[in-house]
Design an enzyme around this catalytic site. Structure first.
Site, PDB file in Angstrom:
ATOM      1  N   ASP A 105       1.202  -1.302   0.459  1.00  0.00           N
ATOM      2  CA  ASP A 105      -0.167  -0.435   0.235  1.00  0.00           C
ATOM      3  C   ASP A 105       0.647   1.208  -0.128  1.00  0.00           C
ATOM      4  O   ASP A 105       0.630   2.024   1.039  1.00  0.00           O
ATOM      5  CB  ASP A 105      -1.308   0.209   1.371  1.00  0.00           C
ATOM      6  CG  ASP A 105      -1.740  -1.515   1.532  1.00  0.00           C
ATOM      7  OD1 ASP A 105      -1.734  -1.460  -0.097  1.00  0.00           O
ATOM      8  OD2 ASP A 105      -2.459  -1.910   2.057  1.00  0.00           O
ATOM      9  N   GLU A 115     -11.157  -0.876  -3.288  1.00  0.00           N
ATOM     10  CA  GLU A 115     -10.323  -0.371  -3.169  1.00  0.00           C
ATOM     11  C   GLU A 115      -9.334   1.120  -3.151  1.00  0.00           C
ATOM     12  O   GLU A 115      -8.773   0.881  -4.366  1.00  0.00           O
ATOM     13  CB  GLU A 115      -9.457  -1.218  -1.923  1.00  0.00           C
ATOM     14  CG  GLU A 115      -8.943  -2.128  -2.179  1.00  0.00           C
ATOM     15  CD  GLU A 115      -7.975  -3.098  -1.751  1.00  0.00           C
ATOM     16  OE1 GLU A 115      -8.418  -3.787  -1.111  1.00  0.00           O
ATOM     17  OE2 GLU A 115      -6.970  -3.366  -2.756  1.00  0.00           O
TER      18      GLU A 115
END
Length: 340
Positions: free
Chosen positions: A28, A224
């Site tokens: 991420d 997401e």
């Protein structure tokens, strides 16, 4: 002196990089460019860095050569055993604000995930938690992305849970946007940006979710990692979709004329258009951020992808191009590329 500068420029032009640009675990990834230096923040989950902090921190002068710089977030009181995911940092009026999610235990835990804010006076931290951004009606809220619009107002994009299948949408995580009243308070008037409606975004079939009383969903989908760019007078909300362990995982986008929508993902029916796997070479590229290169003009996607043994999600970069068909990453690459 001019000859020396020319020689240095020619030498730099001949340099290359090969993904990954950082071979350690770095899921991420978010990269902040501040005063000519890059700061990369990565998810640590329940882990801690060697200095006892949360979120791995790297620094670089060129997006390619990264140096470890410890951890970024001081663990909040009472957070033992919690997961910390997907940090993003912005600079506003002399303060650095970090947005992230924190939740109890693994993804199936009944505690869920909530958005939090931490602050620091320096980009490298340490950051200290100062606020919770509550989202009523959601037990699973992750991947906060703060965005400063041209009118000087701040907005927060994030992913949250939807358990219904109204209007043909699929249960799972979808994307929403809300105004920030200030850097630590939401207006509480969120609008849906995009929900799952395509087969490729399925995370898991017949998934039993302890978070919702052990309810079993025939399909649970995932959208997401939102990240917003304004280009050509329109707002592009990029996102990652599908199960991050699978070859289907990648980056797509939806587009709107105003920041609060409505957004359209027309053309996304068959799979991710911006960034997707390369069979035999790159698996699971996604959960990205955007940053300008050292020239201040060239835009790069910073993302993670699996190592060959699928033990680590590693830090990668590739150029973003705005084409007649929409934004496209010039990757994922796995061979030498010109250095930024």
């Amino acid at each position: 002196m001019a000859v020396l500068h020319q020689a240095a420029a020619q030498a730099a032009a001949g340099r290359t990089y090969t993904n990954p640009v950082f071979a350690g675990q770095f899921p991420d990834p978010f990269v902040l460019k501040h005063r000519g230096r890059y700061y990369a923040f990565g998810t640590t989950g329940r882990g801690r860095t060697a200095d006892g902090r949360i979120f791995t921190l790297l620094t670089s002068a060129n997006l390619v050569d990264w140096q470890p710089a410890g951890g970024a977030l001081t663990p909040p009181a009472g957070a033992e055993g919690a997961d910390f995911w997907a940090p993003e940092v912005v600079y506003h009026q002399g303060t650095f604000y970090m947005y992230y999610s924190m939740g109890g235990g693994a993804i199936a835990a009944t505690v869920g995930h909530r958005l939090h804010v931490a602050t620091s006076q320096t980009p490298q931290g340490p950051y200290r938690q100062v606020a919770v951004l509550d989202v009523p009606g959601s037990q699973f809220t992750i991947d906060a992305h703060p965005y400063l619009d041209a009118d000087g107002k701040w907005y927060l994009f994030y992913a949250r849970d939807f358990t219904d299948s109204d209007d043909g949408y699929r249960p799972g995580t979808g994307l929403v946007v809300d105004r920030l009243l200030d850097m630590t308070r939401l207006a509480g008037r969120s609008r849906t940006v995009m929900r799952a409606r395509h087969d490729w975004t399925v995370f898991e079939k017949n998934r039993t979710m302890p978070l919702y009383g052990n309810r079993t969903f025939a399909e649970w989908h995932t959208l997401e990692g939102p990240f917003v760019r304004r280009h050509g007078g329109k707002y592009y909300c990029f996102y990652s979709g599908a199960n991050f362990l699978t070859p289907r995982y990648g980056v797509d986008y939806c587009v709107a004329s105003t920041i609060m929508g409505p957004y359209s993902d027309a053309g996304a029916e068959k799979g991710p258009r911006v960034l997707h796997a390369v069979p035999g070479h790159v698996r699971g590229p996604g959960h990205h951020s955007h940053v300008l290169g050292p020239d201040g003009k060239t835009e790069y996607l910073v993302y993670h992808a699996w190592d060959p043994g699928m033990k680590e999600r590693q830090l990668c970069i590739d150029k973003l191009a705005w084409t007649a068909q929409g934004p496209r990453c010039l990757g994922p690459t796995y061979t030498p590329q010109p250095q930024p």
